[in-house]
Enzyme design. Structure first.
Site, PDB file in Angstrom:
ATOM      1  N   SER A  54     -27.085  36.370  17.490  1.00 12.74           N
ATOM      2  CA  SER A  54     -28.370  36.790  18.059  1.00 12.74           C
ATOM      3  C   SER A  54     -28.929  37.999  17.321  1.00 12.74           C
ATOM      4  O   SER A  54     -28.185  38.788  16.738  1.00 12.74           O
ATOM      5  CB  SER A  54     -28.196  37.179  19.520  1.00 12.74           C
ATOM      6  OG  SER A  54     -27.514  36.185  20.230  1.00 12.74           O
TER       7      SER A  54
HETATM    8  N1  SAH Z   1     -22.664  36.026  21.452  1.00 14.29           N
HETATM    9  C1  SAH Z   1     -22.753  35.451  20.133  1.00 14.29           C
HETATM   10  C2  SAH Z   1     -23.933  34.519  19.974  1.00 14.29           C
HETATM   11  C3  SAH Z   1     -23.459  33.181  20.264  1.00 14.29           C
HETATM   12  S1  SAH Z   1     -24.495  31.798  19.960  1.00 14.29           S
HETATM   13  C4  SAH Z   1     -22.772  36.519  19.062  1.00 14.29           C
HETATM   14  O1  SAH Z   1     -22.867  37.703  19.386  1.00 14.29           O
HETATM   15  O2  SAH Z   1     -22.634  36.136  17.902  1.00 14.29           O
HETATM   16  C5  SAH Z   1     -23.951  30.808  21.318  1.00 14.29           C
HETATM   17  C6  SAH Z   1     -22.516  30.353  21.301  1.00 14.29           C
HETATM   18  O3  SAH Z   1     -22.285  29.636  22.514  1.00 14.29           O
HETATM   19  C7  SAH Z   1     -22.175  29.384  20.174  1.00 14.29           C
HETATM   20  O4  SAH Z   1     -21.130  29.888  19.424  1.00 14.29           O
HETATM   21  C8  SAH Z   1     -21.770  28.090  20.915  1.00 14.29           C
HETATM   22  O5  SAH Z   1     -20.717  27.390  20.275  1.00 14.29           O
HETATM   23  C9  SAH Z   1     -21.324  28.645  22.251  1.00 14.29           C
HETATM   24  N2  SAH Z   1     -21.293  27.683  23.356  1.00 14.29           N
HETATM   25  C10 SAH Z   1     -22.187  26.709  23.676  1.00 14.29           C
HETATM   26  N3  SAH Z   1     -21.765  26.021  24.752  1.00 14.29           N
HETATM   27  C11 SAH Z   1     -20.581  26.572  25.139  1.00 14.29           C
HETATM   28  C12 SAH Z   1     -19.639  26.290  26.171  1.00 14.29           C
HETATM   29  N4  SAH Z   1     -19.808  25.296  27.044  1.00 14.29           N
HETATM   30  N5  SAH Z   1     -18.537  27.052  26.255  1.00 14.29           N
HETATM   31  C13 SAH Z   1     -18.311  28.067  25.378  1.00 14.29           C
HETATM   32  N6  SAH Z   1     -19.148  28.373  24.368  1.00 14.29           N
HETATM   33  C14 SAH Z   1     -20.272  27.632  24.245  1.00 14.29           C
END
Ligand code: SAH
Length: 209
Positions: free
Chosen positions: A60
């Site tokens: 993000s």
């Molecule tokens: N917080 C992160 C941004 C993550 S983007 C950072 O600081 O970099 C969103 C993430 O959510 C992705 O890596 C995706 O794989 C994860 N995601 C999506 N659905 C999910 C689920 N059901 N359980 C765990 N992670 C999930």
């Protein structure tokens, strides 16, 4: 962290603070987390945009991280659960505010990479699990705070069950064609809801990969 990176992190924290007022602890957290460890292409590390990471996912924008973190009010909390660990940057920021951070990621390589980064950086209060975040992380529940770093139509009931009474949950909620950062406060069996800024997150998917 070397002094050049430290200066760049501080400049980024100042850039964010010019746009939105940060609490002293959140400002300090942005100064302390070495952003180049989390953003693969280092020339982009300090720009206030989102960036692609491994597994077709995104890290993000620091502005979005700041907004979500401000809404969460996690300063001095005992435990925080994050769904969607991704690069681990949001979890690392939270590790400077709360005593213990638990973060779930459904993509195994991302979870493993984030784990080894936390170990390298000595962030011993961040625990990462490869699992489907829809089920939360029951063994350490209930949580003072829960943050979803991926967007959903509505909050899975199991996550609400894992939030303490009086606890805060922040998530990107999809409605029609847009998403909004939404803050929920659990009050007994009620969930008070406050809609904040528009945002853009990848979706909360089902199952592990
Ligand atoms: N917080 C992160 C941004 C993550 S983007 C950072 O600081 O970099 C969103 C993430 O959510 C992705 O890596 C995706 O794989 C994860 N995601 C999506 N659905 C999910 C689920 N059901 N359980 C765990 N992670 C999930």
């Amino acid at each position: 962290m070397d002094s050049l990176e430290q200066a760049k992190c501080q400049k980024m924290a100042d850039d964010i603070a010019d746009i939105m007022p940060l609490t002293p602890m959140i400002y300090k957290a942005f100064c302390q987390i070495p952003r180049t460890h989390f953003v693969p292409v280092s020339i982009y590390a300090f720009k206030l945009d989102a960036h692609p990471i491994a597994g077709n996912q995104w890290i993000s924008s620091p502005l979005t991280v700041a907004k979500m973190t401000l809404a969460l009010e996690a300063e001095n909390c005992d435990n925080v659960l994050e769904i969607g660990c991704g690069s681990g940057y949001q979890a690392a920021i939270l590790s400077k505010l709360a005593h213990r951070v638990f973060s779930v990621e459904r993509i195994e390589t991302l979870a493993n990479d984030a784990k080894s980064k936390m170990r390298q950086l000595g962030f011993n209060n961040v625990n990462i699990r490869h699992d489907d975040g829809n089920v939360g992380w029951k063994s350490y529940a209930p949580y003072d705070r829960i943050i979803l770093s991926c967007a959903c139509d509505e909050i899975p009931k199991r996550l609400i069950d894992q939030l303490k009474d009086g606890g805060i949950l922040v998530a990107p909620i999809k409605n029609s064609h847009k998403q909004s950062i939404t803050k929920f406060i659990k009050k007994g069996s009620n969930l008070e809801q406050i809609t904040l800024d528009e945002c853009e997150f990848v979706p909360l998917l089902e199952g592990r990969e």
